[in-house]
Design a protein around this motif. Structure first.
Motif, mmCIF file in Angstrom:
data_model
loop_
_atom_site.group_PDB
_atom_site.id
_atom_site.type_symbol
_atom_site.label_atom_id
_atom_site.label_comp_id
_atom_site.label_asym_id
_atom_site.label_seq_id
_atom_site.Cartn_x
_atom_site.Cartn_y
_atom_site.Cartn_z
ATOM 1 N N SER A 54 0.829 -1.208 0.000
ATOM 2 C CA SER A 54 0.000 0.000 0.000
ATOM 3 C C SER A 54 0.860 1.253 0.000
ATOM 4 O O SER A 54 0.595 2.203 -0.748
ATOM 5 N N VAL A 55 1.907 1.279 0.831
ATOM 6 C CA VAL A 55 2.802 2.434 0.861
ATOM 7 C C VAL A 55 3.457 2.618 -0.513
ATOM 8 O O VAL A 55 3.552 3.739 -1.026
ATOM 9 N N SER A 56 3.897 1.520 -1.109
ATOM 10 C CA SER A 56 4.498 1.599 -2.441
ATOM 11 C C SER A 56 3.506 2.149 -3.458
ATOM 12 O O SER A 56 3.861 2.954 -4.333
ATOM 13 N N ALA A 57 2.249 1.735 -3.349
ATOM 14 C CA ALA A 57 1.222 2.213 -4.279
ATOM 15 C C ALA A 57 0.977 3.708 -4.104
ATOM 16 O O ALA A 57 0.808 4.441 -5.096
ATOM 17 N N TYR A 58 0.950 4.181 -2.858
ATOM 18 C CA TYR A 58 0.777 5.620 -2.620
ATOM 19 C C TYR A 58 1.964 6.408 -3.185
ATOM 20 O O TYR A 58 1.786 7.469 -3.792
ATOM 21 N N LEU A 59 3.168 5.909 -2.973
ATOM 22 C CA LEU A 59 4.354 6.586 -3.497
ATOM 23 C C LEU A 59 4.267 6.720 -5.012
ATOM 24 O O LEU A 59 4.482 7.803 -5.580
ATOM 25 N N ARG A 60 3.955 5.617 -5.666
ATOM 26 C CA ARG A 60 3.881 5.629 -7.129
ATOM 27 C C ARG A 60 2.785 6.564 -7.615
ATOM 28 O O ARG A 60 2.995 7.356 -8.549
ATOM 29 N N ALA A 61 1.611 6.502 -6.987
ATOM 30 C CA ALA A 61 0.484 7.323 -7.431
ATOM 31 C C ALA A 61 0.782 8.813 -7.269
ATOM 32 O O ALA A 61 0.461 9.621 -8.146
ATOM 33 N N LEU A 248 -9.201 11.961 1.981
ATOM 34 C CA LEU A 248 -8.978 10.623 2.510
ATOM 35 C C LEU A 248 -8.506 9.701 1.386
ATOM 36 O O LEU A 248 -8.871 9.874 0.221
ATOM 37 N N PRO A 249 -7.706 8.686 1.727
ATOM 38 C CA PRO A 249 -7.223 7.754 0.701
ATOM 39 C C PRO A 249 -8.359 6.979 0.053
ATOM 40 O O PRO A 249 -9.385 6.702 0.679
ATOM 41 N N ARG A 250 -8.149 6.620 -1.180
ATOM 42 C CA ARG A 250 -9.120 5.793 -1.896
ATOM 43 C C ARG A 250 -9.157 4.382 -1.337
ATOM 44 O O ARG A 250 -10.214 3.733 -1.338
ATOM 45 N N LEU A 251 -8.027 3.885 -0.861
ATOM 46 C CA LEU A 251 -7.978 2.534 -0.302
ATOM 47 C C LEU A 251 -8.743 2.485 1.012
ATOM 48 O O LEU A 251 -8.666 3.401 1.831
ATOM 49 N N ALA A 263 3.912 7.192 3.453
ATOM 50 C CA ALA A 263 4.312 7.544 2.093
ATOM 51 C C ALA A 263 4.575 9.044 1.959
ATOM 52 O O ALA A 263 5.565 9.463 1.334
ATOM 53 N N ILE A 264 3.721 9.856 2.542
ATOM 54 C CA ILE A 264 3.897 11.311 2.456
ATOM 55 C C ILE A 264 5.201 11.731 3.125
ATOM 56 O O ILE A 264 5.972 12.538 2.580
ATOM 57 N N CYS A 265 5.482 11.171 4.299
ATOM 58 C CA CYS A 265 6.728 11.493 4.985
ATOM 59 C C CYS A 265 7.930 11.088 4.133
ATOM 60 O O CYS A 265 8.907 11.847 4.014
ATOM 61 N N ALA A 266 7.867 9.919 3.522
ATOM 62 C CA ALA A 266 8.981 9.454 2.693
ATOM 63 C C ALA A 266 9.195 10.374 1.499
ATOM 64 O O ALA A 266 10.335 10.686 1.128
ATOM 65 N N LEU A 267 8.111 10.814 0.880
ATOM 66 C CA LEU A 267 8.225 11.726 -0.255
ATOM 67 C C LEU A 267 8.899 13.034 0.159
ATOM 68 O O LEU A 267 9.714 13.596 -0.578
ATOM 69 N N GLY A 283 -2.683 11.677 -5.792
ATOM 70 C CA GLY A 283 -2.180 10.332 -5.549
ATOM 71 C C GLY A 283 -3.050 9.561 -4.573
ATOM 72 O O GLY A 283 -3.336 8.369 -4.772
ATOM 73 N N LEU A 284 -3.507 10.234 -3.517
ATOM 74 C CA LEU A 284 -4.348 9.576 -2.511
ATOM 75 C C LEU A 284 -5.686 9.149 -3.088
ATOM 76 O O LEU A 284 -6.233 8.097 -2.711
ATOM 77 N N THR A 285 -6.229 9.931 -3.992
ATOM 78 C CA THR A 285 -7.566 9.637 -4.516
ATOM 79 C C THR A 285 -7.542 8.763 -5.765
ATOM 80 O O THR A 285 -8.567 8.171 -6.124
ATOM 81 N N GLU A 286 -6.389 8.670 -6.425
ATOM 82 C CA GLU A 286 -6.299 7.882 -7.650
ATOM 83 C C GLU A 286 -5.570 6.552 -7.463
ATOM 84 O O GLU A 286 -5.498 5.744 -8.382
ATOM 85 N N VAL A 287 -5.012 6.320 -6.266
ATOM 86 C CA VAL A 287 -4.205 5.131 -6.019
ATOM 87 C C VAL A 287 -5.002 3.854 -6.296
ATOM 88 O O VAL A 287 -6.205 3.784 -6.034
ATOM 89 N N GLU A 288 -4.308 2.859 -6.813
ATOM 90 C CA GLU A 288 -4.900 1.541 -7.045
ATOM 91 C C GLU A 288 -3.986 0.482 -6.454
ATOM 92 O O GLU A 288 -2.774 0.516 -6.652
#
Length: 439
Positions: A54-61, A248-251, A263-267, A283-288
């Protein structure tokens, strides 16, 4: 079978063990290939027990929403091996295509020269080779197991290291206490590289802090250096650089607030790819991220289900994952109070290496019934009757089913006259099987 399937099948036979944690064989092959690990874009290295994907998906999105081209590596796959290796593109990355994958695997197989090497090791090297040859702004590199001796731990200086929540899992390889497991995960920490640490038990956090002291890795710890929480229908993130008011996140699930915060902290701490607030929000709303509390809404699976049946899919497989998923299901049940109550029926399959009773325990008083199945094609899967016993031990009503179709039929019966909420859970391998069957 495709060309890559044939090669992948051969690669499973190069080592007598599926898992044999070591870096020696990986270094040997990387050297033979000209050390592609030295030619990677800035790396976001992600370890932990729960939430890595999930963290990886947020980073990518978020990065892709900001206009960056991003490679990513995750495991295991759900439907096709190609999912593990995503190559950068704009606006989004895509799984590696068949021709490129087959060529890379053949090249690695040839360079290995028949020497012993595990499947994960040689396929991870193939991924690194692919990433080194295609331009990108970033690489999100997810650890397979542990960290210290994981094949991905060959990157000398990532942009940021990330450790998501640590819990008991893979004890036979990583140690039988949280401290031992956390110390193995902390093996990815590098001197001077910022490390973002998700929510941890005191035992795990102390072990990570001790490892950081030895490597001089600056830590950014959840609850101390950054926070993320839900407030008024928004995600509120805060660190020393300021506050972000985000959607809020989509997930689905409360635990996704924490994952998004990591993920936000890492970015922000990586410091290599600046992002505006709007890119993070998108990214939070489009993440898959399939099979993580994913709601299925159509497909062949629904042809035999009563109209209105909810079907959820989640691949979590340890006690911490059980707690997170049960909490999300409880939240849905709370919303049902304003409508018709939907009985929750679990359809579960698990590997025999997992703590099945620990996974089931959080569902006591929440799940109306459990149907257990053997995971199709999984050599290490628990027999359905043994899994039903584990559910009984956790205080749940459970029945073993011969297959998924029978489990679905019985789940509908167990719900009585009410429209049910079905949760297929317990294994990413079972989740992948369901996605394939429902496509």
């Amino acid at each position: 079978m495709t060309s890559s399937d044939i090669i992948l099948e051969r690669l499973t036979k190069l080592h007598p063990k599926l898992i044999d944690l070591s870096l020696g064989r990986t270094w040997r092959l990387l050297d033979a290939l000209g050390n592609p690990e030295r030619s990677l874009p800035p790396v976001f290295h992600v370890a932990g027990t729960n939430g890595k994907g999930s963290v990886s998906a947020y980073l990518r999105a978020a990065l892709e929403a900001g206009g960056y081209a991003v490679h990513s590596y995750t495991s295991p796959h759900l439907v096709r091996f190609h999912e593990r290796i995503r190559l950068a593109g704009r606006p989004k990355s895509v799984p590696i295509d068949e021709e490129d994958l087959a060529q890379l695997l053949a090249e690695c197989e040839s360079a290995n020269g028949g020497e012993p090497i595990t499947f994960f090791e040689i396929t991870t090297v193939a991924a690194l080779l692919a990433f080194s040859r295609a331009p990108a702004d970033a690489l999100i590199l997810e650890v397979g197991m542990g960290g210290r001796l994981d094949t991905t731990n060959v990157v000398a200086k990532p942009a940021v290291s990330i450790i998501t929540p640590v819990d008991l899992d893979h004890q036979s390889f990583l140690g039988d206490t949280l401290a031992l497991i956390a110390a193995e995960k902390a093996g990815i920490l590098k001197r001077g590289v910022p490390a973002v640490i998700g929510p941890q038990s005191d035992e795990a956090r102390i072990a990570i802090e001790m490892a950081a002291e030895k490597t001089d890795a600056p830590l950014f710890i959840h609850g101390q250096d950054f926070t993320a929480h839900e407030e008024g229908g928004a995600l509120i993130y805060q660190d020393e650089a300021g506050l972000l008011d985000l959607p809020l996140p989509r997930l689905v699930g409360r635990h996704q607030i924490d994952n998004a915060g990591i993920a936000i902290c890492a970015l922000r701490q990586a410091g290599v790819l600046p992002l505006e607030r709007d890119a993070i929000a998108r990214g939070l709303t489009e993440v898959e991220w399939p099979a993580r509390l994913q709601r299925l809404t159509h497909g062949p699976l629904f042809s035999h289900l009563p109209e209105g049946t909810e079907v959820w899919l989640d691949g979590g497989h340890n006690p911490a994952a059980g707690r997170a998923v049960a909490e999300a299901m409880a939240d849905l049940a709370q919303r049902d109070l304003h409508d018709d109550v939907r009985p929750l029926v679990l359809i579960c399959g698990m590997l025999d290496t997992k703590d099945a009773t620990g996974f089931f325990a959080p569902f006591r008083g929440l799940a109306a019934h459990v149907e257990t199945v053997a995971i199709p094609g999984a050599d290490a899967g628990l027999p359905a009757d043994k899994l039903a016993e584990a559910a009984h031990d956790a205080g749940l009503d459970a029945t073993p089913a011969a297959n998924l179709n029978q489990a679905l039929e019985r789940a509908i019966v167990a719900a009585g006259r009410a429209t049910p909420r079905l949760l297929v859970c317990g294994s990413l391998y079972l989740a992948g099987y369901v996605l394939r069957e429902n496509s």
